[in-house]
Design an enzyme around this catalytic site. Sequence first.
Site, short mmCIF file in Angstrom:
data_model
loop_
_atom_site.label_atom_id
_atom_site.label_comp_id
_atom_site.label_asym_id
_atom_site.label_seq_id
_atom_site.Cartn_x
_atom_site.Cartn_y
_atom_site.Cartn_z
N ASN A 40 24.48 -14.19 -18.83
CA ASN A 40 25.20 -15.22 -19.59
C ASN A 40 24.42 -16.53 -19.67
O ASN A 40 24.94 -17.53 -20.17
CB ASN A 40 26.57 -15.50 -18.94
CG ASN A 40 27.54 -14.36 -19.11
OD1 ASN A 40 27.42 -13.57 -20.05
ND2 ASN A 40 28.49 -14.25 -18.22
N HIS A 45 40.89 -14.38 -21.01
CA HIS A 45 40.26 -14.08 -19.73
C HIS A 45 41.29 -13.79 -18.64
O HIS A 45 42.41 -14.30 -18.68
CB HIS A 45 39.37 -15.25 -19.30
CG HIS A 45 38.50 -14.97 -18.14
ND1 HIS A 45 38.85 -15.31 -16.85
CD2 HIS A 45 37.29 -14.36 -18.05
CE1 HIS A 45 37.89 -14.95 -16.01
NE2 HIS A 45 36.93 -14.36 -16.72
N GLU A 52 40.73 -18.39 -26.19
CA GLU A 52 39.32 -18.67 -25.93
C GLU A 52 38.65 -19.06 -27.24
O GLU A 52 39.10 -18.68 -28.32
CB GLU A 52 38.63 -17.44 -25.34
CG GLU A 52 39.19 -17.02 -23.98
CD GLU A 52 38.39 -15.91 -23.33
OE1 GLU A 52 37.14 -15.97 -23.36
OE2 GLU A 52 39.02 -14.99 -22.78
N SER A 90 34.63 -13.26 -24.46
CA SER A 90 33.46 -12.89 -23.66
C SER A 90 33.03 -11.44 -23.81
O SER A 90 31.86 -11.13 -23.64
CB SER A 90 33.74 -13.18 -22.18
OG SER A 90 34.85 -12.43 -21.71
N ASP A 120 39.81 -22.33 -23.95
CA ASP A 120 38.78 -22.04 -22.95
C ASP A 120 37.50 -21.72 -23.72
O ASP A 120 37.39 -20.66 -24.34
CB ASP A 120 39.22 -20.85 -22.08
CG ASP A 120 38.16 -20.43 -21.07
OD1 ASP A 120 37.03 -20.95 -21.13
OD2 ASP A 120 38.45 -19.56 -20.23
N HIS A 128 32.24 -19.60 -23.31
CA HIS A 128 31.11 -18.93 -23.96
C HIS A 128 30.74 -19.58 -25.29
O HIS A 128 29.87 -19.07 -26.00
CB HIS A 128 31.44 -17.45 -24.18
CG HIS A 128 31.61 -16.70 -22.90
ND1 HIS A 128 30.57 -16.07 -22.26
CD2 HIS A 128 32.71 -16.50 -22.13
CE1 HIS A 128 31.02 -15.50 -21.15
NE2 HIS A 128 32.31 -15.75 -21.05
N LYS A 150 27.34 -20.47 -17.86
CA LYS A 150 26.80 -19.75 -19.02
C LYS A 150 25.65 -20.57 -19.63
O LYS A 150 24.57 -20.59 -19.10
CB LYS A 150 27.90 -19.49 -20.05
CG LYS A 150 28.84 -18.34 -19.67
CD LYS A 150 29.89 -18.76 -18.68
CE LYS A 150 30.85 -17.65 -18.32
NZ LYS A 150 31.84 -18.08 -17.30
#
Length: 398
Positions: free
Chosen positions: A48, A134, A178, A182, A207, A210, A239
């Site tokens: 990541n 997540h 998100e 992810s 969130d 990423h 990340k």
Amino acid sequence: MPLKSRITQALNLRQAQGLYRQRKILTRQASSVRWTDCTQPSVNFSSNDYLGLAQDPALIAAWQQGLSKYGAGSGASPLVTGHHTPHQALETRLAEWLGFERALLFSTGFSANQAVLFALLEKGDFLIQDKLNHASLMEAGMLSPANMRRFAHNDVIALHKMLTANTNEASARLVVTEGVFSMDGDQAPLADISALCQASQSWFMVDDAHGCGILGDEGRGSCQQAGIQPDILIVTFGKAFGMQGAAVLCSQEVAEYLIQFARHYIYSTAMPPAQAHALCTACDLVQAGDWRREKLLALGAILEETLLPEVGLVSTATPIKPVLMGSSERALTLSASLAEKGFWVSAIRPPTVPVNQARLRITLTARHDEDQVREFATQLNASFEEVQDAANPSEQPG
């Protein structure tokens, strides 16, 4: 059932299902990794560390400088004696860069997500989450006193129905998604979700673990790219920032509320000040990293054009490039075949992803070069055909 028997039974079942996970011990990490049980390094397509900052000399030097100036640990929780000058400097820098009044630091993204949901939500409130959020968000939702609902992944119509069905003005409503997912590498329709939240007077939390560092102007992330600002933004440093930790971006009032009531914040030792010092340098590197982000896009294009269509690579605008395999066995077989050829790509299996959606989760980093990506794609083509042939053996002549 006795506890020992329950543990044994659960482990045996996980093994029988082909879902047993085992750690591998790294002796070296960069664009290539070396394991203790392998003599040759493997090119790493499972990191990541998207911008390749974990091995950046400037970042390493900044952490070493921080250790010399501030020592190894923070010494206490933030409200005791754990909030140091570098922590305050990092919070101020993050808030100014990402356009919020305040930022609060946490040791992990997991704890940041849980701190926010546990502290803000009460009995009778509604928490509405994307179905693929997540595990930290889902677990917090299940354990919180709020009523949690999940809408189909990125389905704005389904979200709208949930918001219009829950119109109790006495209850608070929080929508959480998100920015970049992810396991799939796709992006949430943030502008549409934000509009729904504003129309229904619901709070909106993103969130962007990423997305921050990868998307938007100067890497400001998914929300800036979408032209919106949520009520709460979570960014993590494990990340694109090449380090570890997280921050909650929010208003002045929410920050003070979390300081008073978020148990994950109050009762956890603060991250080392040396780490916060280094993270200020990471912020500089991320903001100045347009060339890294451009390189990721170029490498992604090379991967997509070199892979055979039947491999089934999911096209994304992020460094996360999944190849859906269906069964865990096929994903493991393909991963093992690539490892033998010098390429490391983890097989992702349930419960991390839904049943029958096991996959290879390919991730690109700015430390990969074009030749590595082309060779990887060529070997993936060959390994995929081998797995397909094994799954569908041709009929032998009599």
